[in-house]
Design a protein around this motif. Structure first.
Motif, PDB file in Angstrom:
ATOM      1  N   ASN A  71       6.539   6.640   1.564  1.00 23.38           N
ATOM      2  CA  ASN A  71       5.978   7.567   2.545  1.00 23.38           C
ATOM      3  C   ASN A  71       4.455   7.620   2.536  1.00 23.38           C
ATOM      4  N   ARG A  89       7.591  25.019   6.110  1.00 17.85           N
ATOM      5  CA  ARG A  89       7.266  24.794   7.518  1.00 17.85           C
ATOM      6  C   ARG A  89       6.153  25.720   7.976  1.00 17.85           C
ATOM      7  N   GLU A 143       1.863  13.381  12.222  1.00 17.72           N
ATOM      8  CA  GLU A 143       2.808  14.240  11.513  1.00 17.72           C
ATOM      9  C   GLU A 143       3.174  13.637  10.171  1.00 17.72           C
ATOM     10  N   TYR A 190      13.393  17.442  11.428  1.00 21.04           N
ATOM     11  CA  TYR A 190      12.314  18.276  11.947  1.00 21.04           C
ATOM     12  C   TYR A 190      11.239  17.373  12.541  1.00 21.04           C
ATOM     13  N   GLY A 191      10.567  17.832  13.577  1.00 19.65           N
ATOM     14  CA  GLY A 191       9.526  17.018  14.202  1.00 19.65           C
ATOM     15  C   GLY A 191       8.478  16.592  13.191  1.00 19.65           C
ATOM     16  N   THR A 192       8.238  17.434  12.217  1.00 21.92           N
ATOM     17  CA  THR A 192       7.233  17.093  11.219  1.00 21.92           C
ATOM     18  C   THR A 192       7.649  17.612   9.861  1.00 21.92           C
ATOM     19  N   GLY A 193       7.208  16.900   8.829  1.00 19.37           N
ATOM     20  CA  GLY A 193       7.277  17.484   7.497  1.00 19.37           C
ATOM     21  C   GLY A 193       8.463  17.139   6.632  1.00 19.37           C
ATOM     22  N   GLU A 194       9.329  16.228   7.055  1.00 19.51           N
ATOM     23  CA  GLU A 194      10.416  15.861   6.141  1.00 19.51           C
ATOM     24  C   GLU A 194      10.125  14.525   5.481  1.00 19.51           C
ATOM     25  N   VAL A 195      10.088  13.518   6.317  1.00 22.89           N
ATOM     26  CA  VAL A 195       9.867  12.161   5.829  1.00 22.89           C
ATOM     27  C   VAL A 195       8.854  11.531   6.772  1.00 22.89           C
ATOM     28  N   ILE A 196       7.863  10.838   6.223  1.00 24.68           N
ATOM     29  CA  ILE A 196       6.797  10.331   7.089  1.00 24.68           C
ATOM     30  C   ILE A 196       7.276   9.178   7.951  1.00 24.68           C
ATOM     31  N   VAL A 197       8.147   8.347   7.385  1.00 24.49           N
ATOM     32  CA  VAL A 197       8.629   7.195   8.144  1.00 24.49           C
ATOM     33  C   VAL A 197       9.899   7.534   8.927  1.00 24.49           C
ATOM     34  N   ILE A 238       2.867  24.386   6.584  1.00 18.96           N
ATOM     35  CA  ILE A 238       2.414  23.150   7.229  1.00 18.96           C
ATOM     36  C   ILE A 238       1.849  23.473   8.603  1.00 18.96           C
ATOM     37  N   ASP A 260      15.069  21.283  14.061  1.00 22.73           N
ATOM     38  CA  ASP A 260      14.135  22.259  14.628  1.00 22.73           C
ATOM     39  C   ASP A 260      14.877  23.340  15.411  1.00 22.73           C
ATOM     40  N   ASN A 312      14.034   6.594   1.130  1.00 21.94           N
ATOM     41  CA  ASN A 312      13.621   6.823   2.522  1.00 21.94           C
ATOM     42  C   ASN A 312      13.415   5.525   3.292  1.00 21.94           C
ATOM     43  N   PHE A 351      17.810  25.251   3.468  1.00 19.84           N
ATOM     44  CA  PHE A 351      18.633  24.199   4.048  1.00 19.84           C
ATOM     45  C   PHE A 351      20.087  24.635   4.139  1.00 19.84           C
ATOM     46  N   VAL A 356      12.708  26.004   2.779  1.00 21.92           N
ATOM     47  CA  VAL A 356      12.176  25.106   3.803  1.00 21.92           C
ATOM     48  C   VAL A 356      11.356  25.888   4.830  1.00 21.92           C
ATOM     49  N   TRP A 393       3.640  14.148   7.112  1.00 26.02           N
ATOM     50  CA  TRP A 393       3.979  15.035   5.982  1.00 26.02           C
ATOM     51  C   TRP A 393       5.294  14.633   5.358  1.00 26.02           C
ATOM     52  N   LYS A 394       5.290  14.579   4.044  1.00 23.04           N
ATOM     53  CA  LYS A 394       6.530  14.339   3.302  1.00 23.04           C
ATOM     54  C   LYS A 394       6.703  15.535   2.360  1.00 23.04           C
ATOM     55  N   THR A 395       7.914  16.045   2.275  1.00 22.58           N
ATOM     56  CA  THR A 395       8.105  17.228   1.435  1.00 22.58           C
ATOM     57  C   THR A 395       9.303  17.069   0.513  1.00 22.58           C
ATOM     58  N   GLN A 415      22.040  12.587   1.134  1.00 16.17           N
ATOM     59  CA  GLN A 415      21.918  13.987   0.733  1.00 16.17           C
ATOM     60  C   GLN A 415      22.318  14.931   1.857  1.00 16.17           C
TER      61      GLN A 415
END
Lengths: 475, 453
Positions: free
Chosen positions: A289, A360, A378, B175-182, A363, B207, B102, B224, A356, A380-382, B10
């Motif tokens: 990532n 969010r 965007e 989610y649109g942002t913030g989980e996995v970059i790729v 962020i 979302d 990922n 989650f 989570v 971000w990796k969490t 997961q």
């Protein structure tokens, strides 16, 4: 479950490593109350029956017998390693995990890399293989060394190359301690730049650390504690610098507080691979990532909070402060300001009672104040790990792939060039077998290329952002 | 007929557990509000569909759990066992030691082929335990590496091994942002591959569900688990037994077949969205009453205005009037927001469903012109109330619901691809730039098809 092996090289590497093992034991002792050897423990420790002769067999289940660190300790002097062997951690290592010499590398990268590298190659490979054989699924090597000296930078990067040859499938994460501007080793710019070329080419991820930043953080905590404002309300075990409650009773050494910060960095980095969570983040996800281009694998890290207040109710304001602090200049582990530079990618590794929705919210709140590269708006990796660090209710490790590392590299290059123009001390290196002047020019070229890559990205910052035109489909 | 659920990664494993949990607690609940006989046949149909009767008396889920990393599966198994109402088979899971990181390519080209035999053996065994196999229900996220990459591979294997069985892929949209970059790369690769081997993709957007938790369920701190429970509730509201024919004599025995027959009339259109109503905190239910006309009116407007939930529906949006060929600028604007459907399925559960009038969903102006409106809509009903809701309605829609989310994912992935960022991580595992281009092309085609409805 996967395992990791720590390879600590040179004085600095061994001192940091020593703090890491101490704190890792403290963390597992706090989580694992029953004394059962579990999967989480197995990621960094073997469980060995020492009563049987020789190297006892690994015990995979049941009670903890004797824990052995999955580590290789390398130094070309004896001082630090001997100290570890006489200290409280002596039982965690055995003689088969050590490689030492007596004469040191004389702050000379070439001696560490070329002379000792050749001399100890077989020995190192054999010991690495032994360590790897004890692992059921070896995922990652953590290499810890300094950049300025001779053994850490020279032999440390030699080991890095060896690992790539011998274990190409296993990740290589390097924790590299960079010298500060007023370093007392005159040749440290040479050593660092020569080592940088190796890191550029052979590491999967590098976590650069600067002593100056560690020093500032220790001071900051010290001032807070003594100003009386916080005083007794701070939970004693919760400082990122603290060693309280651990195995040793000996007087703390001056560098321990600083090294504890680095040790905590490694603990938090691996927490999600060791413990459960609602959003796991394995080590292999970090490079996937955070590394968009192979050489741009330098990750600026910050740890928050630096301490936890004793009152148990955590207002969400304080939780949000933890996120804000992670982006501030004075929490970074190198002298850098990510907020005013360009993010290529950012990871937030959260531990403890955080959900989570907290992630969010923060962020969304922080995003407007940060600049992300146009193709990764965007980025971000969490990760959410449910087990917090000892003494904390929650904690955050932020890893930023950010162009803010560039000034550190440029300064290093400047210091290198100042010496190199005068050919100062060069002969100490060139008299070493296999060391040519081209090694220097190639190393500085490699560093310049890296800086140029960051420059090109920086140039896109703030410019007009036009989406590339999409593929057209015949309707 | 029975369904075999395949939980991947997961996300897939965490949601799968919540789905079985929701189904089980619905069946065991005392909220059925119907005759004892009705309740019994509902119970039997549900058991046949999702569980195997074990000697111990504790039903065993018809599921195969797959992950490349052991922590989630061991947690999932033990939580399920602790519930006491149901459990997983002790041998019906497969995990490895190291996750896919990922990386879609790692899941698809490395883990998939390497573990194909072991995974397909488990699936085969599970399928053989069914008197009649009604198809496969896979649960996966498309953001990570295992659910998405291995999930796409396993779906292909299912298609090869069971060419005539139905496969429904439940896909979690990150989610649109913030989980996995790729995640956008992984999503593009997943969707384009699933489009080839799956019969339909049922999509949940994180979302959207997150907003449902915040605004309808009034949760302050959302985990989650909360999100997954809402998803499980919605899935249960579709897949618990219903009468699919008007006569209402037998509970449908072929839910996936019925679903595909209704909703997927053309292989170019496979993206299904899900909406439900009402959705509220449990403690508010006691103070609420619902009428079928009210619920149906809201659900219909959610459909045509593309509202993600009951709150904030745009009531101005109306279907285009037939004959008004030259719309004024104002109505053009409205038309733009109008969500055109290919096909819709409404499921009603609870009291007096026979009195509910679904005529408004049969309005031809809701649907694309090339399908007979008679075939484009169906309704499933049961007098058995679902999960403490006296009356509840769900909508599964093959429409432009997912057009915008899909367009966003493709746009973001394309932006990244134009700079070649992260591509080296995929070529390392044999996914080349041409493979990316093929996937982009396939999805642009899907976008274009849905756009011109």
């Amino acid at each position: 479950m996967t395992q990791s092996v720590v390879v600590q090289v040179g004085q600095c590497g061994n001192q940091v490593g020593c703090r890491f093992w101490d704190l890792a034991l403290r963390e597992h002792a706090a989580v694992n109350k029953k004394g059962i050897y579990d999967e989480a423990l197995s990621s960094f420790f073997r469980n060995v029956d020492t009563r049987s002769a020789g190297d006892g067999p690994d015990i995979y289940k049941g009670k903890i017998c004797s824990l052995k660190a999955r580590a290789l300790l390398i130094d070309m002097e004896e001082g630090v390693v001997n100290e570890i062997l006489q200290g409280p951690l002596r039982d965690v290592f055995d003689s088969k995990q050590l490689i030492t010499d007596v004469s040191g590398s004389g702050n000379n990268w070439a001696i560490g890399h070329k002379v000792y590298g050749c001399q100890y190659r077989e020995n190192i490979v054999e010991k690495l293989r032994k360590t790897a054989e004890h692992c059921d699924c070896l995922q990652c090597f953590f290499i810890i060394h300094s950049m300025g000296g001779g053994t850490g930078s020279g032999l440390g990067t030699f080991v890095l190359n060896l690992l790539e040859d011998e274990f190409p499938e296993v990740y290589r994460f390097v924790t590299a301690v960079y010298p500060s501007g007023e370093d007392d080793v005159i040749t440290s710019p040479y050593n660092s730049v020569l080592a940088m070329k190796e890191l550029n080419e052979h590491a999967d991820c590098v976590l650069p650390i600067e002593n100056e930043s560690l020093f500032d953080i220790v001071n900051k905590i010290h001032q807070m504690m003594n100003s009386g404002k916080l005083g007794s309300t701070v939970k004693p075990n919760s400082l990122v610098t603290s060693s309280a409650g651990i195995t040793k009773a000996v007087q703390e050494k001056p560098f321990d507080a600083m090294n504890n910060i680095v040790a905590n960095l490694l603990l938090n980095l691996t927490s999600s691979a060791r413990f459960e969570g609602s959003l796991n983040m394995d080590l292999n996800e970090i490079s996937m990532n955070l590394v968009p281009f192979p050489r741009l694998h330098y990750l600026v890290s910050s740890l928050t909070p630096l301490y936890t207040l004793a009152d148990v109710n955590v207002p969400s304001r304080r939780l949000d402060q933890m996120f804000s602090d992670a982006f501030s200049r004075d929490h970074q582990l190198i002298q850098a300001d990510p907020k005013h530079s360009l993010y290529l990618a950012c990871a937030l590794l959260v531990r403890g009672n955080v959900q989570v929705s907290d992630l969010r919210r923060n962020i969304e709140r922080l995003k407007p104040s940060l600049h992300f590269v146009s193709w990764n708006q965007e980025g971000w990796k969490t990760g959410l790990c449910s087990v917090p660090p000892v003494g904390h209710s929650h904690s955050l490790l932020a890893l930023a792939n950010n162009t803010c590392v560039k000034p550190t590299f440029m300064e290093l290059r400047d210091r290198f060039m100042r010496l190199y123009k005068k050919k100062a001390h060069l002969h100490h290196y060139l008299q070493v077998d296999g060391m040519e002047q081209s090694c220097f020019s190639e190393a500085v070229l490699s560093l310049s290329d890296l800086i140029e890559e960051y420059n090109e990205l920086d140039a896109t910052k703030g410019g007009p952002r036009a989406d590339p035109s999409r593929l057209k489909i015949a309707v | 007929m029975s369904l075999v659920t395949v939980q991947l990664g997961q996300c897939g494993n965490q949601i799968g557990r919540e789905v079985f949990n929701a189904i089980c607690s619905d069946v065991h609940g005392t909220h059925g509000l119907c005759s004892k006989k009705e309740n019994e046949s509902y119970h039997d149909a549900c058991k046949e569909r999702f569980f195997i009767e074990a000697e111990s008396g504790v039903p065993v889920a018809r599921a195969v759990l797959v992950d490349m990393e052991p922590k989630v599966i061991s947690q999932t198994l033990s939580i399920a066992a602790k519930s006491g109402y149901w459990k997983y088979d002790d041998h019906s899971h497969f995990c490895q030691k190291q996750g896919s990181g990922n990386n879609w390519a790692n899941g698809y080209t490395v883990h998939g082929p390497r573990h194909k035999e072991a995974i397909m053996n488990l699936v085969q065994k599970e399928a053989e335990k069914c008197d009649r196999l009604g198809g496969f229900f896979t649960i996966m996220s498309m953001a990570g590496g295992t659910g998405s990459g291995l999930g796409a591979f396993v779906t292909q294997c299912l298609r090869d091994a069971f060419p005539s069985s139905f496969i429904l892929n439940h896909v979690i949209w990150p989610y649109g942002t913030g989980e996995v970059i790729v995640q956008n790369y992984n999503s593009v690769l997943t969707l384009s591959h699933l489009y080839q081997s799956s019969d339909a993709l049922l999509v949940h957007e994180n979302d959207v569900i997150h907003k449902v938790c915040a605004q309808l369920m009034h949760m302050k701190q959302i985990s989650f688990k909360d999100v997954n429970q809402v998803i499980a509730h919605q899935l249960g509201s579709v897949f618990q037994p219903t009468y699919t024919a008007e006569d209402g004599l037998h509970y449908s025995r072929n839910p996936l077949g019925d679903l595909m027959e209704t909703l997927v009339p053309h292989p170019e259109f496979k993206m299904l969205g899900l909406r439900n109503i009402p959705q509220m905190p449990e403690n508010s239910l006691a103070y609420s009453t619902f009428s079928w006309p009210g619920l149906i009116k809201h659900l219909r407007q959610m459909l045509i205005a593309n509202a993600k939930m009951e709150e904030g529906i745009d009531w101005q949006v109306q279907p285009p009037r037939p004959g008004s060929s030259v719309p004024s600028s104002r109505s053009t604007n409205k038309l733009l927001h109008f969500n055109t459907s290919i096909a819709n399925l409404v499921i009603l559960r609870g009291k007096d469903t026979h009195s509910a009038d679904l005529g408004s969903f049969r309005d031809p102006s809701l649907y694309t012109s090339w399908l007979n409106p008679q075939d484009a809509f169906s309704a499933w009903k049961t007098p058995r109330a679902f999960n403490k809701y006296e009356k509840s309605a769900s909508l599964v829609s093959n429409s432009q619901f997912l057009l915008k989310p899909l367009d966003n994912v493709v746009r973001k992935a394309w932006n990244m691809f134009a700079s070649k960022a992260y591509v080296h991580q995929y070529t390392k595992y044999g996914i080349e730039e041409e493979d990316f281009l093929d996937s982009f092309t396939a999805l642009e085609q899907v976008i274009s098809s849905y756009t011109i409805l």
